[in-house]
Design a protein around this motif. Structure first.
Motif, PDB file in Angstrom:
ATOM      1  N   VAL A 186       0.702  -1.287  -0.049  1.00 42.48           N
ATOM      2  CA  VAL A 186       0.027   0.024   0.035  1.00 42.48           C
ATOM      3  C   VAL A 186       0.781   1.187   0.018  1.00 42.48           C
ATOM      4  O   VAL A 186       1.599   1.517   0.719  1.00 42.48           O
ATOM      5  CB  VAL A 186      -1.003   0.132   1.196  1.00 42.48           C
ATOM      6  CG1 VAL A 186      -1.765   1.270   1.277  1.00 42.48           C
ATOM      7  CG2 VAL A 186      -1.903  -1.116   1.231  1.00 42.48           C
ATOM      8  N   LEU A 187       0.601   1.997  -0.961  1.00 42.71           N
ATOM      9  CA  LEU A 187       1.393   3.325  -1.326  1.00 42.71           C
ATOM     10  C   LEU A 187       0.554   4.350  -1.092  1.00 42.71           C
ATOM     11  O   LEU A 187      -0.592   4.717  -1.609  1.00 42.71           O
ATOM     12  CB  LEU A 187       2.218   3.289  -2.476  1.00 42.71           C
ATOM     13  CG  LEU A 187       3.067   2.364  -2.652  1.00 42.71           C
ATOM     14  CD1 LEU A 187       3.419   2.421  -4.179  1.00 42.71           C
ATOM     15  CD2 LEU A 187       4.344   2.321  -1.897  1.00 42.71           C
ATOM     16  N   ALA A 190       2.002   9.867  -3.843  1.00 45.38           N
ATOM     17  CA  ALA A 190       2.746   9.640  -5.185  1.00 45.38           C
ATOM     18  C   ALA A 190       4.182   9.783  -4.983  1.00 45.38           C
ATOM     19  O   ALA A 190       4.885   8.950  -5.722  1.00 45.38           O
ATOM     20  CB  ALA A 190       2.132  10.714  -6.037  1.00 45.38           C
ATOM     21  N   GLU A 191       4.546  10.623  -3.877  1.00 50.90           N
ATOM     22  CA  GLU A 191       5.970  10.498  -3.652  1.00 50.90           C
ATOM     23  C   GLU A 191       6.526   9.247  -3.282  1.00 50.90           C
ATOM     24  O   GLU A 191       7.640   9.048  -3.683  1.00 50.90           O
ATOM     25  CB  GLU A 191       6.240  11.726  -2.649  1.00 50.90           C
ATOM     26  CG  GLU A 191       5.857  12.928  -3.164  1.00 50.90           C
ATOM     27  CD  GLU A 191       4.658  13.490  -3.113  1.00 50.90           C
ATOM     28  OE1 GLU A 191       3.667  12.637  -2.423  1.00 50.90           O
ATOM     29  OE2 GLU A 191       4.133  14.504  -3.864  1.00 50.90           O
ATOM     30  N   LEU A 192       5.755   8.525  -2.345  1.00 51.77           N
ATOM     31  CA  LEU A 192       6.193   7.252  -1.893  1.00 51.77           C
ATOM     32  C   LEU A 192       6.475   6.257  -3.244  1.00 51.77           C
ATOM     33  O   LEU A 192       7.127   5.490  -3.267  1.00 51.77           O
ATOM     34  CB  LEU A 192       5.445   6.899  -0.776  1.00 51.77           C
ATOM     35  CG  LEU A 192       5.699   7.388   0.462  1.00 51.77           C
ATOM     36  CD1 LEU A 192       4.606   7.085   1.532  1.00 51.77           C
ATOM     37  CD2 LEU A 192       7.049   7.206   1.076  1.00 51.77           C
ATOM     38  N   ALA A 193       5.305   6.468  -3.850  1.00 47.37           N
ATOM     39  CA  ALA A 193       5.199   5.503  -5.090  1.00 47.37           C
ATOM     40  C   ALA A 193       6.526   5.898  -6.191  1.00 47.37           C
ATOM     41  O   ALA A 193       7.113   4.898  -6.655  1.00 47.37           O
ATOM     42  CB  ALA A 193       4.064   5.687  -5.796  1.00 47.37           C
ATOM     43  N   PRO A 211      -4.688   6.707  -1.351  1.00 49.45           N
ATOM     44  CA  PRO A 211      -3.845   5.614  -1.393  1.00 49.45           C
ATOM     45  C   PRO A 211      -3.817   4.421  -2.541  1.00 49.45           C
ATOM     46  O   PRO A 211      -5.115   4.357  -2.719  1.00 49.45           O
ATOM     47  CB  PRO A 211      -3.654   4.883   0.069  1.00 49.45           C
ATOM     48  CG  PRO A 211      -5.181   5.135   0.455  1.00 49.45           C
ATOM     49  CD  PRO A 211      -5.434   6.720  -0.043  1.00 49.45           C
ATOM     50  N   LEU A 212      -2.715   3.847  -2.778  1.00 57.54           N
ATOM     51  CA  LEU A 212      -2.696   2.792  -3.844  1.00 57.54           C
ATOM     52  C   LEU A 212      -2.358   1.800  -3.475  1.00 57.54           C
ATOM     53  O   LEU A 212      -1.279   1.617  -2.973  1.00 57.54           O
ATOM     54  CB  LEU A 212      -1.931   3.598  -5.301  1.00 57.54           C
ATOM     55  CG  LEU A 212      -1.720   2.614  -6.512  1.00 57.54           C
ATOM     56  CD1 LEU A 212      -3.154   2.653  -7.186  1.00 57.54           C
ATOM     57  CD2 LEU A 212      -0.632   3.135  -7.221  1.00 57.54           C
ATOM     58  N   THR A 213      -2.967   0.597  -3.967  1.00 53.43           N
ATOM     59  CA  THR A 213      -2.704  -0.723  -3.635  1.00 53.43           C
ATOM     60  C   THR A 213      -1.938  -1.504  -4.757  1.00 53.43           C
ATOM     61  O   THR A 213      -2.245  -1.298  -6.137  1.00 53.43           O
ATOM     62  CB  THR A 213      -4.062  -1.531  -3.253  1.00 53.43           C
ATOM     63  OG1 THR A 213      -4.451  -1.198  -2.076  1.00 53.43           O
ATOM     64  CG2 THR A 213      -3.646  -3.097  -3.005  1.00 53.43           C
ATOM     65  N   VAL A 214      -0.731  -1.812  -4.607  1.00 51.23           N
ATOM     66  CA  VAL A 214       0.123  -2.226  -5.517  1.00 51.23           C
ATOM     67  C   VAL A 214       0.234  -3.981  -5.553  1.00 51.23           C
ATOM     68  O   VAL A 214       0.305  -4.322  -4.242  1.00 51.23           O
ATOM     69  CB  VAL A 214       1.627  -2.006  -5.525  1.00 51.23           C
ATOM     70  CG1 VAL A 214       2.507  -2.567  -6.640  1.00 51.23           C
ATOM     71  CG2 VAL A 214       1.583  -0.277  -5.764  1.00 51.23           C
TER      72      VAL A 214
END
Length: 294
Positions: A186-187, A190-193, A211-214
């Protein structure tokens, strides 16, 4: 009687436990169904009142008598625990980014297809939760893993199966090299991604919601050159890496003339004719395919 329950029974069992194993401090979302009242060996049935959804680890414990029937019934009716388990899976309602074969697939639910068959893919349920599906291939006539919307319907005899609580990793290995490893990350920003994957497209918040799930997918078929990793692949074809694809119908798609023979135990072994197509879908005559092994 078929040991696999009908879909409405499966849905009831999943809902009762909040879509995760109800044993305290577990919450694993990859579930099996356990017959306990009465046990399957006493009476074949698919009565949901005498069944419960458990992870593979706690299913084995239940088969060994680790839980009483009263404890299992308590798991079934404990709505507080079910809501607690369900609340652990909000990350499965995020947008999905699949990282496989060296490319990025945003909101693409069909992750890997081989010979026009889905191998790793997701469905979203009516509440927006991602549900994992896996249909492992093998060149051997042996049982391989099948997961349907987070429910195990086949496992076979893996050399190693690692599925820790909370469901953010799943690894299955067989003795011949058949392998799948699925990892969720989980990111939150955007900076962490961008820091993790160093791809400019991840900074485009007009298209990507955080948040985005990868989901990173590793997949290998033993005895072949098919091996997919998040960073690339070893298949002997021209490979394009580093692409970022939005809402594609399919992620990695491979066509091959390899004959896959997995899961013979799930096939009907009484075809009308040995010269007709094998029920495994290989388009090869039964006598030259699974018919070789009966």
């Amino acid at each position: 009687m078929n040991r696999k329950p009908k879909i409405d029974v499966i849905r009831q069992l999943r809902n009762e436990v909040g879509f995760g194993c109800p044993v305290y401090n577990c919450g694993n979302p990859y579930l099996e169904w356990h017959h306990f009242d009465p046990p399957w060996h006493v009476k074949n049935h698919n009565n949901p009142n005498g069944m419960i959804a458990l992870c593979t680890h706690h299913h084995k414990q239940a088969d060994g008598g680790a839980f009483t029937n009263d404890q299992l019934r308590e798991f079934k009716v404990n709505k507080v625990q079910a809501e607690k388990v369900k609340g652990q899976f909000n990350w499965l309602r995020n947008d999905l980014l699949a990282v496989v074969g060296g490319n990025f697939y945003h909101e693409t639910l069909r992750i890997i297809t081989i010979n026009n068959k889905d191998i790793v893919w997701f469905n979203r349920d009516e509440q927006g939760y991602l549900r994992l599906n896996v249909n492992m291939l093998s060149v051997l006539p042996e049982d391989r893993a099948i997961i349907e919307d987070n429910m195990w319907t086949n496992i076979g005899n893996p050399k190693d199966l690692n599925s820790p609580p909370q469901g953010k990793e799943l690894r299955i290995d067989y003795h011949n090299g058949d392998h799948v490893f699925i990892k969720f990350i989980v990111l939150k920003t955007a900076e962490l991604a961008f820091k993790k994957y160093n791809h400019q497209a991840l900074l485009n918040e007009e298209y990507i919601k955080y948040p985005l799930t990868v989901v990173e997918v590793n997949y290998k078929i033993g005895g072949t050159d098919i091996e997919l990793k998040p960073t690339g692949t070893t298949i002997n074809t021209n490979q394009i890496k580093g692409n970022f694809i939005y809402r594609c119908g399919c992620g990695v798609s491979i066509n091959t003339d390899i004959l896959f023979r997995q899961n013979p135990s799930l096939l009907p072994y009484s075809p009308l004719s040995r010269v007709k197509a094998c029920p495994c879908g290989s388009n090869v005559r039964y006598k030259y395919c699974h018919g070789l092994f009966v």
